[in-house]
Motif scaffolding. Structure first.
Motif, PDB file in Angstrom:
ATOM      1  N   SER A   1     -19.312   6.572  -0.252  1.00  0.00           N
ATOM      2  CA  SER A   1     -18.982   6.705  -1.186  1.00  0.00           C
ATOM      3  C   SER A   1     -17.619   7.562  -1.804  1.00  0.00           C
ATOM      4  CB  SER A   1     -20.661   7.016  -2.400  1.00  0.00           C
ATOM      5  OG  SER A   1     -20.614   8.203  -2.114  1.00  0.00           O
ATOM      6  N   GLU A   2     -17.831   8.829  -0.917  1.00  0.00           N
ATOM      7  CA  GLU A   2     -16.313   9.713  -1.130  1.00  0.00           C
ATOM      8  C   GLU A   2     -15.326   9.247  -0.444  1.00  0.00           C
ATOM      9  OE1 GLU A   2     -17.461  13.487  -0.209  1.00  0.00           O
ATOM     10  OE2 GLU A   2     -19.468  13.534  -1.638  1.00  0.00           O
ATOM     11  N   LEU A   3     -15.387   7.845   0.560  1.00  0.00           N
ATOM     12  CA  LEU A   3     -14.668   7.383   1.582  1.00  0.00           C
ATOM     13  C   LEU A   3     -14.736   6.359   0.475  1.00  0.00           C
ATOM     14  CD1 LEU A   3     -16.065   7.938   4.860  1.00  0.00           C
ATOM     15  CD2 LEU A   3     -14.023   8.942   4.112  1.00  0.00           C
ATOM     16  N   LEU A   4     -14.789   5.663   0.252  1.00  0.00           N
ATOM     17  CA  LEU A   4     -14.330   4.314  -0.900  1.00  0.00           C
ATOM     18  C   LEU A   4     -13.476   5.121  -1.195  1.00  0.00           C
ATOM     19  CD1 LEU A   4     -17.662   2.188  -0.131  1.00  0.00           C
ATOM     20  CD2 LEU A   4     -15.448   1.789   0.986  1.00  0.00           C
ATOM     21  N   ASP A   5     -14.181   5.323  -3.067  1.00  0.00           N
ATOM     22  CA  ASP A   5     -13.514   6.076  -3.064  1.00  0.00           C
ATOM     23  C   ASP A   5     -11.835   6.600  -3.048  1.00  0.00           C
ATOM     24  OD1 ASP A   5     -13.534   6.224  -6.122  1.00  0.00           O
ATOM     25  OD2 ASP A   5     -13.281   9.065  -6.406  1.00  0.00           O
ATOM     26  N   ALA A   6     -11.998   7.035  -2.228  1.00  0.00           N
ATOM     27  CA  ALA A   6     -10.606   7.720  -1.447  1.00  0.00           C
ATOM     28  C   ALA A   6      -9.243   6.620  -1.376  1.00  0.00           C
ATOM     29  CB  ALA A   6     -10.308   8.879  -1.092  1.00  0.00           C
ATOM     30  N   ALA A   7     -10.053   5.892  -0.750  1.00  0.00           N
ATOM     31  CA  ALA A   7      -9.164   4.417  -0.469  1.00  0.00           C
ATOM     32  C   ALA A   7      -9.097   3.683  -0.722  1.00  0.00           C
ATOM     33  CB  ALA A   7     -10.640   3.192   1.049  1.00  0.00           C
ATOM     34  N   ALA A   8     -10.423   3.727  -2.753  1.00  0.00           N
ATOM     35  CA  ALA A   8      -9.709   3.261  -3.413  1.00  0.00           C
ATOM     36  C   ALA A   8      -8.626   3.510  -4.409  1.00  0.00           C
ATOM     37  CB  ALA A   8     -11.024   2.941  -4.931  1.00  0.00           C
ATOM     38  N   ALA A   9      -8.943   4.930  -4.316  1.00  0.00           N
ATOM     39  CA  ALA A   9      -8.034   5.537  -5.420  1.00  0.00           C
ATOM     40  C   ALA A   9      -6.394   4.844  -4.178  1.00  0.00           C
ATOM     41  CB  ALA A   9      -8.076   7.205  -4.908  1.00  0.00           C
ATOM     42  N   ARG A  10      -6.419   4.886  -2.776  1.00  0.00           N
ATOM     43  CA  ARG A  10      -4.831   4.510  -2.430  1.00  0.00           C
ATOM     44  C   ARG A  10      -4.330   2.509  -2.823  1.00  0.00           C
ATOM     45  NH1 ARG A  10      -2.754   8.853   1.484  1.00  0.00           N
ATOM     46  NH2 ARG A  10      -3.867  10.549   0.479  1.00  0.00           N
ATOM     47  N   ALA A  11      -5.149   2.156  -2.338  1.00  0.00           N
ATOM     48  CA  ALA A  11      -5.542   0.605  -2.946  1.00  0.00           C
ATOM     49  C   ALA A  11      -5.359   0.134  -4.347  1.00  0.00           C
ATOM     50  CB  ALA A  11      -6.665   0.135  -2.654  1.00  0.00           C
ATOM     51  N   VAL A  12      -5.691   0.955  -5.134  1.00  0.00           N
ATOM     52  CA  VAL A  12      -5.583   0.125  -6.884  1.00  0.00           C
ATOM     53  C   VAL A  12      -4.148   0.724  -7.188  1.00  0.00           C
ATOM     54  CG1 VAL A  12      -5.650   1.097  -9.025  1.00  0.00           C
ATOM     55  CG2 VAL A  12      -8.174   1.083  -7.220  1.00  0.00           C
ATOM     56  N   PRO A  13      -3.269   1.522  -7.093  1.00  0.00           N
ATOM     57  CA  PRO A  13      -1.889   1.252  -6.730  1.00  0.00           C
ATOM     58  C   PRO A  13      -1.203   0.135  -6.709  1.00  0.00           C
ATOM     59  CG  PRO A  13      -2.768   3.774  -6.814  1.00  0.00           C
ATOM     60  CD  PRO A  13      -3.727   2.417  -6.085  1.00  0.00           C
ATOM     61  N   VAL A  14      -1.569  -0.262  -5.293  1.00  0.00           N
ATOM     62  CA  VAL A  14      -0.928  -1.161  -4.536  1.00  0.00           C
ATOM     63  C   VAL A  14      -1.213  -2.665  -5.629  1.00  0.00           C
ATOM     64  CG1 VAL A  14      -1.053  -2.079  -2.894  1.00  0.00           C
ATOM     65  CG2 VAL A  14      -1.335  -0.057  -1.560  1.00  0.00           C
ATOM     66  N   VAL A  15      -2.299  -2.295  -5.494  1.00  0.00           N
ATOM     67  CA  VAL A  15      -2.684  -3.986  -6.693  1.00  0.00           C
ATOM     68  C   VAL A  15      -1.840  -3.766  -7.700  1.00  0.00           C
ATOM     69  CG1 VAL A  15      -5.136  -4.997  -7.489  1.00  0.00           C
ATOM     70  CG2 VAL A  15      -4.809  -4.047  -5.438  1.00  0.00           C
ATOM     71  N   ARG A  16      -1.608  -2.853  -8.287  1.00  0.00           N
ATOM     72  CA  ARG A  16      -1.315  -2.692  -9.499  1.00  0.00           C
ATOM     73  C   ARG A  16      -0.241  -3.102  -9.218  1.00  0.00           C
ATOM     74  NH1 ARG A  16      -4.244  -1.163 -13.729  1.00  0.00           N
ATOM     75  NH2 ARG A  16      -5.830   0.213 -14.056  1.00  0.00           N
ATOM     76  N   GLY A  17       0.514  -2.546  -8.009  1.00  0.00           N
ATOM     77  CA  GLY A  17       2.672  -3.045  -8.029  1.00  0.00           C
ATOM     78  C   GLY A  17       2.594  -4.442  -7.442  1.00  0.00           C
ATOM     79  N   VAL A  18       1.515  -5.008  -7.035  1.00  0.00           N
ATOM     80  CA  VAL A  18       2.626  -6.889  -7.049  1.00  0.00           C
ATOM     81  C   VAL A  18       2.422  -6.708  -8.437  1.00  0.00           C
ATOM     82  CG1 VAL A  18       1.142  -8.514  -6.008  1.00  0.00           C
ATOM     83  CG2 VAL A  18       0.200  -6.198  -5.233  1.00  0.00           C
ATOM     84  N   ARG A  19       3.979  -7.510  -8.427  1.00  0.00           N
ATOM     85  CA  ARG A  19       4.238  -9.015  -8.640  1.00  0.00           C
ATOM     86  C   ARG A  19       3.893 -10.243  -9.035  1.00  0.00           C
ATOM     87  NH1 ARG A  19       9.021  -6.512  -7.559  1.00  0.00           N
ATOM     88  NH2 ARG A  19       9.516  -8.556  -6.535  1.00  0.00           N
ATOM     89  N   ASP A  20       3.817 -10.762 -10.412  1.00  0.00           N
ATOM     90  CA  ASP A  20       3.384 -12.002 -10.211  1.00  0.00           C
ATOM     91  C   ASP A  20       4.251 -12.980  -9.776  1.00  0.00           C
ATOM     92  OD1 ASP A  20       1.190 -11.307 -12.132  1.00  0.00           O
ATOM     93  OD2 ASP A  20       2.007 -12.060 -13.542  1.00  0.00           O
ATOM     94  N   ALA A  21       5.797 -12.871  -9.341  1.00  0.00           N
ATOM     95  CA  ALA A  21       6.522 -13.491  -8.909  1.00  0.00           C
ATOM     96  C   ALA A  21       6.102 -13.707  -7.729  1.00  0.00           C
ATOM     97  CB  ALA A  21       7.974 -13.016  -9.106  1.00  0.00           C
ATOM     98  N   GLN A  22       5.085 -12.618  -6.807  1.00  0.00           N
ATOM     99  CA  GLN A  22       5.089 -12.306  -5.390  1.00  0.00           C
ATOM    100  C   GLN A  22       4.100 -12.889  -5.017  1.00  0.00           C
ATOM    101  OE1 GLN A  22       4.902  -8.388  -5.193  1.00  0.00           O
ATOM    102  NE2 GLN A  22       7.064  -7.586  -3.718  1.00  0.00           N
ATOM    103  N   LEU A  23       3.209 -13.668  -5.789  1.00  0.00           N
ATOM    104  CA  LEU A  23       1.753 -14.124  -5.427  1.00  0.00           C
ATOM    105  C   LEU A  23       2.255 -15.584  -4.433  1.00  0.00           C
ATOM    106  CD1 LEU A  23       0.214 -14.508  -8.727  1.00  0.00           C
ATOM    107  CD2 LEU A  23      -0.136 -12.536  -7.538  1.00  0.00           C
ATOM    108  N   LYS A  24       2.813 -16.043  -3.975  1.00  0.00           N
ATOM    109  CA  LYS A  24       2.997 -17.052  -3.072  1.00  0.00           C
ATOM    110  C   LYS A  24       3.867 -16.755  -1.659  1.00  0.00           C
ATOM    111  CE  LYS A  24       2.739 -21.112  -6.650  1.00  0.00           C
ATOM    112  NZ  LYS A  24       4.211 -21.568  -6.960  1.00  0.00           N
ATOM    113  N   ASP A  25       4.021 -15.284  -1.354  1.00  0.00           N
ATOM    114  CA  ASP A  25       4.631 -14.864  -0.553  1.00  0.00           C
ATOM    115  C   ASP A  25       3.927 -14.514   1.056  1.00  0.00           C
ATOM    116  OD1 ASP A  25       6.924 -14.434  -1.879  1.00  0.00           O
ATOM    117  OD2 ASP A  25       6.855 -11.937  -2.009  1.00  0.00           O
ATOM    118  N   PRO A  26       4.071 -14.829   1.388  1.00  0.00           N
ATOM    119  CA  PRO A  26       2.921 -14.644   3.278  1.00  0.00           C
ATOM    120  C   PRO A  26       3.022 -12.883   3.567  1.00  0.00           C
ATOM    121  CG  PRO A  26       5.723 -14.416   3.759  1.00  0.00           C
ATOM    122  CD  PRO A  26       5.768 -15.019   2.127  1.00  0.00           C
ATOM    123  N   THR A  27       1.170 -13.040   4.150  1.00  0.00           N
ATOM    124  CA  THR A  27       0.837 -11.608   4.289  1.00  0.00           C
ATOM    125  C   THR A  27       0.958 -11.655   5.682  1.00  0.00           C
ATOM    126  OG1 THR A  27      -1.302 -12.369   3.973  1.00  0.00           O
ATOM    127  CG2 THR A  27      -0.245 -11.216   2.533  1.00  0.00           C
TER     128      THR A  27
END
Length: 192
Positions: free
Chosen positions: A6-32
């Protein structure tokens, strides 16, 4: 360093959430780096995984046969809320004990599976959208050891690609990405 999932997931989420928040709508069709997913598809997949693994923590079934479209309304805020619920679900007494899921896997294994997804897919999204990403060190240690055991099975199940050659001077995280079949330098010199 903690080893509680649970603590590892909390720490990983703290890194993932800003990335998701940083995705711009114009990037949604871009490749990964996941060839079968656009940014939109990967966001839906990761959100679905985060929600489904909450159920698995509670020893309930999760349906991964289809992926709904989660990208309406405040989808960035929803992802943050669901990621917090994921860590809470795995903090519940007994969540990481016993067996869970249709494959009846050890719960601790299942918890590490979602930790791996959260960490690696956050990198995928960051790389696809031009953001920086550094994994949580404790989470990275937990998924690195876990990956050594899981990778052959994941390749047979077509969850991972064949290992990518590890570039000279690669970091431990780049080696982990390569073990999942990813090019750890994807997108650094234009889209690969």
């Amino acid at each position: 360093m903690t080893t509680k999932i649970s603590e590892l997931l909390d720490a990983a989420a703290a890194r993932a959430v800003p990335v998701v928040r940083g995705v711009r709508d114009a990037q949604l069709k871009d490749p990964t780096p996941c060839a079968e997913y656009t940014v939109h598809d990967l966001l839906n997949h990761l959100t679905h995984v985060v929600i489904g693994f909450q159920s698995l923590a509670a020893k309930k079934e999760a349906d991964f046969t289809t992926t709904p479209d989660y990208l309406s309304g405040d989808w960035r805020g929803r992802f943050a809320d669901e990621a917090a619920r994921l860590a809470e679900a795995w903090a519940a007494p007994g969540a990481d004990e016993g067996m869970t899921g249709t494959r009846n896997l050890p719960a601790r294994t299942v918890g590490r599976m979602v930790l791996l997804d959260l960490t690696v897919h956050a990198w995928d999204l960051a790389r696809a959208t031009g953001q920086d990403f550094t994994p949580d060190a404790a989470s990275m240690g937990a998924v690195g050891a876990f990956l050594d055991d899981m990778a052959p099975t994941a390749r047979r199940m077509k969850v991972f690609g064949e290992p990518f050659p590890v570039p000279e001077g690669a970091s431990a995280f780049e080696a982990l990405l390569a073990a999942t079949g990813r090019d750890p330098r994807w997108g650094t010199a234009g889209r690969n």
